[in-house]
Design a protein around this motif. Structure first.
Motif, PDB file in Angstrom:
ATOM      1  N   TYR A   1       0.828  -1.206   0.000  1.00  0.00           N
ATOM      2  CA  TYR A   1       0.000   0.000   0.000  1.00  0.00           C
ATOM      3  C   TYR A   1       0.859   1.253   0.000  1.00  0.00           C
ATOM      4  CZ  TYR A   1      -3.147   3.726   1.278  1.00  0.00           C
ATOM      5  OH  TYR A   1      -3.816   4.911   1.280  1.00  0.00           O
ATOM      6  N   THR A   2       1.909   1.254   0.790  1.00  0.00           N
ATOM      7  CA  THR A   2       2.805   2.411   0.797  1.00  0.00           C
ATOM      8  C   THR A   2       3.357   2.647  -0.605  1.00  0.00           C
ATOM      9  OG1 THR A   2       3.455   1.782   3.034  1.00  0.00           O
ATOM     10  CG2 THR A   2       4.796   3.455   1.935  1.00  0.00           C
ATOM     11  N   ARG A   3       3.773   1.558  -1.213  1.00  0.00           N
ATOM     12  CA  ARG A   3       4.331   1.691  -2.564  1.00  0.00           C
ATOM     13  C   ARG A   3       3.291   2.224  -3.536  1.00  0.00           C
ATOM     14  NH1 ARG A   3       8.128  -3.043  -1.869  1.00  0.00           N
ATOM     15  NH2 ARG A   3       6.483  -4.448  -2.573  1.00  0.00           N
ATOM     16  N   ALA A   4       2.060   1.705  -3.403  1.00  0.00           N
ATOM     17  CA  ALA A   4       1.000   2.142  -4.306  1.00  0.00           C
ATOM     18  C   ALA A   4       0.662   3.616  -4.055  1.00  0.00           C
ATOM     19  CB  ALA A   4      -0.231   1.268  -4.110  1.00  0.00           C
ATOM     20  N   LEU A   5       0.635   3.985  -2.792  1.00  0.00           N
ATOM     21  CA  LEU A   5       0.310   5.370  -2.443  1.00  0.00           C
ATOM     22  C   LEU A   5       1.372   6.311  -3.022  1.00  0.00           C
ATOM     23  CD1 LEU A   5      -1.847   6.874  -0.761  1.00  0.00           C
ATOM     24  CD2 LEU A   5      -0.256   6.829   1.153  1.00  0.00           C
ATOM     25  N   LEU A   6       2.620   5.921  -2.870  1.00  0.00           N
ATOM     26  CA  LEU A   6       3.705   6.752  -3.396  1.00  0.00           C
ATOM     27  C   LEU A   6       3.613   6.868  -4.912  1.00  0.00           C
ATOM     28  CD1 LEU A   6       6.681   5.535  -1.183  1.00  0.00           C
ATOM     29  CD2 LEU A   6       5.763   7.857  -1.297  1.00  0.00           C
ATOM     30  N   SER A   7       3.248   5.791  -5.584  1.00  0.00           N
ATOM     31  CA  SER A   7       3.243   5.907  -7.042  1.00  0.00           C
ATOM     32  C   SER A   7       1.969   6.540  -7.564  1.00  0.00           C
ATOM     33  CB  SER A   7       3.532   4.571  -7.719  1.00  0.00           C
ATOM     34  OG  SER A   7       2.773   3.572  -7.139  1.00  0.00           O
ATOM     35  N   SER A   8       0.981   6.789  -6.694  1.00  0.00           N
ATOM     36  CA  SER A   8      -0.213   7.488  -7.183  1.00  0.00           C
ATOM     37  C   SER A   8      -0.093   8.992  -6.953  1.00  0.00           C
ATOM     38  CB  SER A   8      -1.466   6.947  -6.496  1.00  0.00           C
ATOM     39  OG  SER A   8      -1.485   7.329  -5.134  1.00  0.00           O
ATOM     40  N   PHE A   9       1.029   9.404  -6.413  1.00  0.00           N
ATOM     41  CA  PHE A   9       1.190  10.808  -6.032  1.00  0.00           C
ATOM     42  C   PHE A   9       2.076  11.528  -7.049  1.00  0.00           C
ATOM     43  CE2 PHE A   9       2.635  14.361  -3.519  1.00  0.00           C
ATOM     44  CZ  PHE A   9       1.515  14.668  -2.768  1.00  0.00           C
ATOM     45  N   PRO A  10       1.517  12.486  -7.793  1.00  0.00           N
ATOM     46  CA  PRO A  10       2.341  13.140  -8.810  1.00  0.00           C
ATOM     47  C   PRO A  10       3.421  14.019  -8.165  1.00  0.00           C
ATOM     48  CG  PRO A  10       0.151  14.129  -8.748  1.00  0.00           C
ATOM     49  CD  PRO A  10       0.142  12.998  -7.778  1.00  0.00           C
ATOM     50  N   THR A  11       4.616  13.943  -8.692  1.00  0.00           N
ATOM     51  CA  THR A  11       5.709  14.777  -8.189  1.00  0.00           C
ATOM     52  C   THR A  11       6.234  15.630  -9.342  1.00  0.00           C
ATOM     53  OG1 THR A  11       7.397  13.166  -8.746  1.00  0.00           O
ATOM     54  CG2 THR A  11       6.419  12.994  -6.555  1.00  0.00           C
ATOM     55  N   LEU A  12       7.101  16.563  -9.002  1.00  0.00           N
ATOM     56  CA  LEU A  12       7.641  17.436 -10.048  1.00  0.00           C
ATOM     57  C   LEU A  12       8.696  16.755 -10.891  1.00  0.00           C
ATOM     58  CD1 LEU A  12       8.090  20.921  -8.384  1.00  0.00           C
ATOM     59  CD2 LEU A  12       6.283  20.113  -9.893  1.00  0.00           C
ATOM     60  N   THR A  13       9.305  15.700 -10.342  1.00  0.00           N
ATOM     61  CA  THR A  13      10.452  15.138 -11.044  1.00  0.00           C
ATOM     62  C   THR A  13      10.301  13.686 -11.467  1.00  0.00           C
ATOM     63  OG1 THR A  13      11.375  14.703  -8.869  1.00  0.00           O
ATOM     64  CG2 THR A  13      12.183  16.648 -10.012  1.00  0.00           C
ATOM     65  N   GLY A  14       9.329  12.979 -10.870  1.00  0.00           N
ATOM     66  CA  GLY A  14       9.188  11.562 -11.207  1.00  0.00           C
ATOM     67  C   GLY A  14       8.883  11.382 -12.689  1.00  0.00           C
ATOM     68  N   LYS A  15       9.122  10.195 -13.194  1.00  0.00           N
ATOM     69  CA  LYS A  15       8.754   9.929 -14.589  1.00  0.00           C
ATOM     70  C   LYS A  15       7.241   9.967 -14.704  1.00  0.00           C
ATOM     71  CE  LYS A  15      12.224   6.619 -16.109  1.00  0.00           C
ATOM     72  NZ  LYS A  15      12.197   5.621 -15.035  1.00  0.00           N
ATOM     73  N   ARG A  16       6.760  10.522 -15.808  1.00  0.00           N
ATOM     74  CA  ARG A  16       5.313  10.664 -15.914  1.00  0.00           C
ATOM     75  C   ARG A  16       4.629   9.311 -15.948  1.00  0.00           C
ATOM     76  NH1 ARG A  16       4.479  14.903 -20.596  1.00  0.00           N
ATOM     77  NH2 ARG A  16       2.765  15.934 -19.535  1.00  0.00           N
ATOM     78  N   THR A  17       5.304   8.337 -16.543  1.00  0.00           N
ATOM     79  CA  THR A  17       4.687   7.012 -16.641  1.00  0.00           C
ATOM     80  C   THR A  17       4.586   6.326 -15.286  1.00  0.00           C
ATOM     81  OG1 THR A  17       6.899   6.274 -17.184  1.00  0.00           O
ATOM     82  CG2 THR A  17       5.342   6.484 -19.001  1.00  0.00           C
ATOM     83  N   ASP A  18       5.291   6.861 -14.278  1.00  0.00           N
ATOM     84  CA  ASP A  18       5.296   6.200 -12.977  1.00  0.00           C
ATOM     85  C   ASP A  18       4.035   6.446 -12.160  1.00  0.00           C
ATOM     86  OD1 ASP A  18       7.713   5.204 -13.529  1.00  0.00           O
ATOM     87  OD2 ASP A  18       8.863   6.576 -12.276  1.00  0.00           O
ATOM     88  N   LEU A  19       3.198   7.339 -12.605  1.00  0.00           N
ATOM     89  CA  LEU A  19       1.986   7.612 -11.832  1.00  0.00           C
ATOM     90  C   LEU A  19       0.967   6.497 -12.072  1.00  0.00           C
ATOM     91  CD1 LEU A  19       0.935  10.160 -10.077  1.00  0.00           C
ATOM     92  CD2 LEU A  19      -0.640  10.379 -11.964  1.00  0.00           C
ATOM     93  N   VAL A  20       0.709   5.731 -11.042  1.00  0.00           N
ATOM     94  CA  VAL A  20      -0.185   4.592 -11.177  1.00  0.00           C
ATOM     95  C   VAL A  20      -1.276   4.698 -10.124  1.00  0.00           C
ATOM     96  CG1 VAL A  20      -0.320   2.087 -11.194  1.00  0.00           C
ATOM     97  CG2 VAL A  20       1.817   3.208 -11.829  1.00  0.00           C
ATOM     98  N   PRO A  21      -2.536   4.750 -10.551  1.00  0.00           N
ATOM     99  CA  PRO A  21      -3.596   4.824  -9.543  1.00  0.00           C
ATOM    100  C   PRO A  21      -3.739   3.494  -8.813  1.00  0.00           C
ATOM    101  CG  PRO A  21      -4.512   4.817 -11.765  1.00  0.00           C
ATOM    102  CD  PRO A  21      -3.037   4.737 -11.918  1.00  0.00           C
ATOM    103  N   ILE A  22      -4.403   3.537  -7.669  1.00  0.00           N
ATOM    104  CA  ILE A  22      -4.730   2.294  -6.981  1.00  0.00           C
ATOM    105  C   ILE A  22      -6.157   1.953  -7.376  1.00  0.00           C
ATOM    106  CG2 ILE A  22      -4.841   1.129  -4.761  1.00  0.00           C
ATOM    107  CD1 ILE A  22      -3.155   3.369  -3.569  1.00  0.00           C
ATOM    108  N   ALA A  23      -6.339   0.815  -7.988  1.00  0.00           N
ATOM    109  CA  ALA A  23      -7.678   0.439  -8.428  1.00  0.00           C
ATOM    110  C   ALA A  23      -8.567   0.196  -7.220  1.00  0.00           C
ATOM    111  CB  ALA A  23      -7.605  -0.809  -9.291  1.00  0.00           C
ATOM    112  N   GLY A  24      -9.876   0.370  -7.431  1.00  0.00           N
ATOM    113  CA  GLY A  24     -10.820   0.026  -6.374  1.00  0.00           C
ATOM    114  C   GLY A  24     -10.935   1.073  -5.289  1.00  0.00           C
ATOM    115  N   GLU A  25     -11.662   0.722  -4.238  1.00  0.00           N
ATOM    116  CA  GLU A  25     -11.907   1.659  -3.150  1.00  0.00           C
ATOM    117  C   GLU A  25     -11.688   0.956  -1.805  1.00  0.00           C
ATOM    118  OE1 GLU A  25     -14.522   4.653  -3.669  1.00  0.00           O
ATOM    119  OE2 GLU A  25     -14.457   4.533  -5.851  1.00  0.00           O
ATOM    120  N   THR A  26     -11.678   1.756  -0.740  1.00  0.00           N
ATOM    121  CA  THR A  26     -11.365   1.178   0.568  1.00  0.00           C
ATOM    122  C   THR A  26     -12.509   0.284   1.071  1.00  0.00           C
ATOM    123  OG1 THR A  26     -12.122   3.264   1.475  1.00  0.00           O
ATOM    124  CG2 THR A  26      -9.762   2.932   1.372  1.00  0.00           C
ATOM    125  N   PRO A  27     -12.183  -0.705   1.904  1.00  0.00           N
ATOM    126  CA  PRO A  27     -13.205  -1.660   2.339  1.00  0.00           C
ATOM    127  C   PRO A  27     -14.158  -1.066   3.380  1.00  0.00           C
ATOM    128  CG  PRO A  27     -11.131  -2.122   3.442  1.00  0.00           C
ATOM    129  CD  PRO A  27     -10.862  -1.026   2.458  1.00  0.00           C
TER     130      PRO A  27
END
Ligand SMILES: Nc1ncnc2c1ncn2[C@@H]1O[C@H](COP(=O)(O)OP(=O)(O)O)[C@@H](O)[C@H]1O
Ligand SMILES: Nc1ncnc2c1ncn2[C@@H]1O[C@H](COP(=O)(O)OP(=O)(O)O)[C@@H](O)[C@H]1O
Ligand code: SF4
Ligand SMILES: [Mg+2]
Ligand SMILES: [Mg+2]
Lengths: 322, 328
Positions: free
Chosen positions: A248-274
């Motif tokens: 989850y930490t990894r997914a959260l980090l990759s769903s967060f747009p940054t100024l320098t990360g690769k654009r392709t690295d932005l990955v949403p987390i599918a679904g919703e919380t339980p």
């Protein structure tokens, strides 16, 4: 002795569908003058932890289990009278959206003075107003604005006044719940700098709550990542952000747009919380997890040590020994 | 501005918007609000154009003026080279088929009394597109494309039974169902969590790649704009400060205000690569008399004398990079 030690805290809300497990088995500790950040998406239980620590849960909220040791004393076992001596005087909270809750028809300085008098009536009005001046200077407000009304303040100024109120009794712990969420980035930056400086000056322990990873990363030494009422990863900021262990930490980090990360690295987390009234038996992140294995659903996840002080609540981490 | 970069789908020229005060409320005459001053922008076919600014900077006003929800004070707006300023009646209705807006708050923008199917197919009935069965088919298709599937499972749901992310998907579906040429998304994720925001970003990107719809993405987040947008305009107090490619604005910002924005972002993963500029004054500078110069003058560390009195216009620094500052 740690300033605050929380063990296995469980908080439920009574709802018409049953008990909602808003905080489940959360443990952490905080040294004097240190900073701890809780990050997670809305509804994961951040505010509930804060309210629990303050002893200010709404009527349908119940602490099911756990200990809150503050300066060695379990706040869950003290009388209401004793709790009143701790609340605001030793532990203060900056509430989410508090700046919108200032009384519009009362001068800001008076509201701050009143906050002080409620907890320390013997101070007297005159001394309180004098103390307000000091507080204003402390948080970077001009003292000639003491007699202004809230509508004459900008958002940033209101938030500074709220911070002044939280400092009124010189607490040793401040819980800051999304203190800059409604502010623009430039004002936010100034407020965060102010909080950092005050923390250092008075050696205040801070619990910083935010849905914004970047703010918590900037502000706190230790980070707790929360998901669906549980802490799922905990550790020093560098460890958690540079080598995140929990999926989850990894997914959260990759769903967060940054100024320098690769654009392709932005990955949403599918679904919703339980649903937290009937949370899944095994891992609560199972449905949305990219790294799930059957065991994750079948057994309750256990804490796995990743490195000293860095741990994750994940079956897969346990299996892989990462 | 940029001339030979393909066709502008939307062009706004010298657009100003003044909200007149309603007069003597509580005996105090409120001042007129200049929400936009001489704003000119071109948005090219197929691009996602980012409009970035703080709250109150005039972003929503730009959107509302373009879609005709607000009356323009001065200036002109063109769609496909055709002047569409101040359209009324039938012409406005025809225009609305081509230009749509998605609003910030999906809790307010959806009618709570309408099912998802009604919400999404309403624009089709307003514009008399297809028969009832066709409309259902079209709604089905567009709901699927925004990731609400199977669409049948959502048809008869009402907004209160949808999460924030699902509501915003419905709002996007409603905006897309008429197959518009141009869509304005006004801070579509500011009420949503990061993981859900990223889902919405990817839907907007997909709308571009599959339906070739040109978009204006309004946001307060430079990072989000950089992710989604080909070009970015930075707006401050109703004026455009800088325009350039996303990469230019982040890596090589030249306007002191853009630089101050970048300085103020919390330091995070990899942000060590980002320069610090120090262009923001700690104490605001006093302005003599009515403010009439550069809007950033009171806060700008590099201001010159004329910045107080004159408004800098957008100038081209290099191909595609425009800055409104005397000192650059
Ligand atoms: N008074 C309440 N009654 C019932 N459920 C509540 C109440 N307050 C919060 N909740 C629920 O408890 C969970 C945690 O909420 P909260 O602590 O506010 O999360 P966060 O601050 O992380 O957004 C959520 O599912 C929320 O809906
Ligand atoms: N209907 C209105 N009447 C008066 N002032 C308005 C109105 N709408 C917007 N404004 C003002 O115009 C300015 C720009 O607003 P807006 O376009 O909503 O900014 P943003 O979307 O960037 O937050 C603000 O100062 C705002 O207070
Ligand atoms: S325990 Fe399993 S399902 Fe849960 S996060 Fe870890 S890998 Fe994913
Ligand atoms: Mg909260
Ligand atoms: Mg707006």
């Amino acid at each position: 002795m740690a300033l605050l030690e929380v063990e296995d805290l469980c908080i439920d809300y009574k709802t018409k569908n049953g008990y909602l497990k808003a905080v489940d088995g959360v443990s952490f500790s905080l040294e004097r003058g240190a900073s701890l950040g809780f990050v997670g998406e809305s509804g994961c239980g951040k505010t509930t932890i804060g309210m629990g620590l303050m002893g200010m849960l709404p009527p349908n909220g119940v602490v099911r289990r756990g200990r809150i040791l503050f300066e060695g004393e379990d706040l869950l076992r003290v009388s209401a009278e004793e709790m009143r001596r701790v609340r605001w005087r030793k532990i203060a909270m900056i509430f989410q959206a508090a700046m919108n809750a200032l009384n519009p028809v009362q001068r800001v300085g008076e509201q701050v003075a009143e906050a002080m008098l409620v907890h320390n009536p013997s101070l007297g009005k005159e001394k309180a107003l004098k103390a307000v001046e000091e507080l204003f200077e402390l948080v970077g407000l001009q003292t000639d604005r003491i007699r202004d009304y809230p509508h004459q303040y900008s958002g940033g100024m209101k938030q500074r006044a709220i911070i002044a109120m939280s400092l009124a009794c010189r607490p040793s712990l401040i819980i800051a719940d999304e203190p800059t969420t409604a502010l623009d980035v430039i004002v936010q930056d100034q407020i965060l700098a102010e909080i950092r400086a005050l923390q250092k000056e008075f050696n205040i322990g801070i619990i910083f709550i935010s849905h914004d990873i970047s703010i918590v990363a900037d502000m706190c030494h230790d980070i707790g990542i929360m998901y669906a009422g549980q802490l799922v990863e905990y550790g020093p900021r560098e460890d958690v952000f540079d080598s995140p262990a929990h999926p989850y930490t990894r997914a959260l980090l990759s769903s967060f747009p940054t100024l320098t990360g690769k654009r392709t690295d932005l990955v949403p987390i599918a679904g919703e919380t339980p649903d937290l009234v009937h949370p899944p038996e095994g891992c609560r992140f199972y449905d949305r997890c990219q790294e799930q294995i059957p065991a994750c659903r079948e057994k309750v996840s256990r804490w796995v040590a990743i490195s000293p002080g860095h741990k994750a609540l994940c079956c897969r981490c346990e299996m892989d020994g990462r | 501005m940029m001339e030979n970069q393909g066709n502008a789908i939307i062009e706004i020229q010298n657009v100003s918007k003044v909200y007149r005060s309603r007069g003597a409320l509580f005996g105090v005459r409120a001042k007129d609000v200049v929400a936009l001053r001489q704003v000119s922008l071109k948005i090219y076919k197929g691009e996602i154009f980012g409009l970035v600014g703080e709250s109150g900077s005039g972003k929503t006003t730009v959107g509302r003026l373009i879609v005709g929800l607000e009356e323009i004070t001065s200036g002109e707006i063109f769609l496909d080279q055709e002047n569409v300023t101040g359209l009324k009646g039938k012409a406005l209705k025809a225009f609305r088929r081509k230009v749509q807006m998605i609003f910030q708050d999906p809790y307010q923008s959806l009618n709570p009394q309408r099912s998802v199917l009604d919400t999404v197919s309403e624009p089709l009935s307003i514009h008399r597109v297809g028969r009832s069965a066709d409309r259902k088919e079209m709604a089905h298709k567009v709901l699927k494309s925004v990731g609400l599937s199977p669409p049948e499972a959502f048809f008869y749901r009402y907004p209160h039974r949808l999460s924030g992310g699902q509501r915003q998907r419905v709002a996007i579906a409603r905006a897309m169902v008429l197959n518009p040429e141009f869509v304005i998304a006004d801070e579509p994720t500011s009420m949503l969590d990061a993981s859900i925001s990223a889902q919405i970003f990817n839907i907007l990107l997909k709308m571009r790649s599959t339906f070739h719809v040109t978009q204006m993405f309004i946001t307060h987040s430079l990072a989000a704009a950089r992710y989604l947008c080909d070009r970015i305009a930075v707006i401050y107090r109703g004026q455009v400060m800088e325009v350039g490619s996303g990469e230019t604005i982040i890596r090589n910002p030249r306007h002191p205000y853009t630089q101050a924005l970048i300085d103020a972002l919390p330091k995070f993963k990899g942000s060590g690569e980002i320069k610090q500029y120090g262009t923001l004054l700690i104490e605001e500078r006093e302005v003599n008399g009515e403010p009439m110069g550069c809007p950033f003058y009171p806060r700008c560390t590099v201001a010159e004398i004329r910045c107080e009195r004159e408004i800098p216009g957008l100038r081209m620094l290099e191909e595609g990079h425009y800055v409104a500052c005397f000192n650059v």
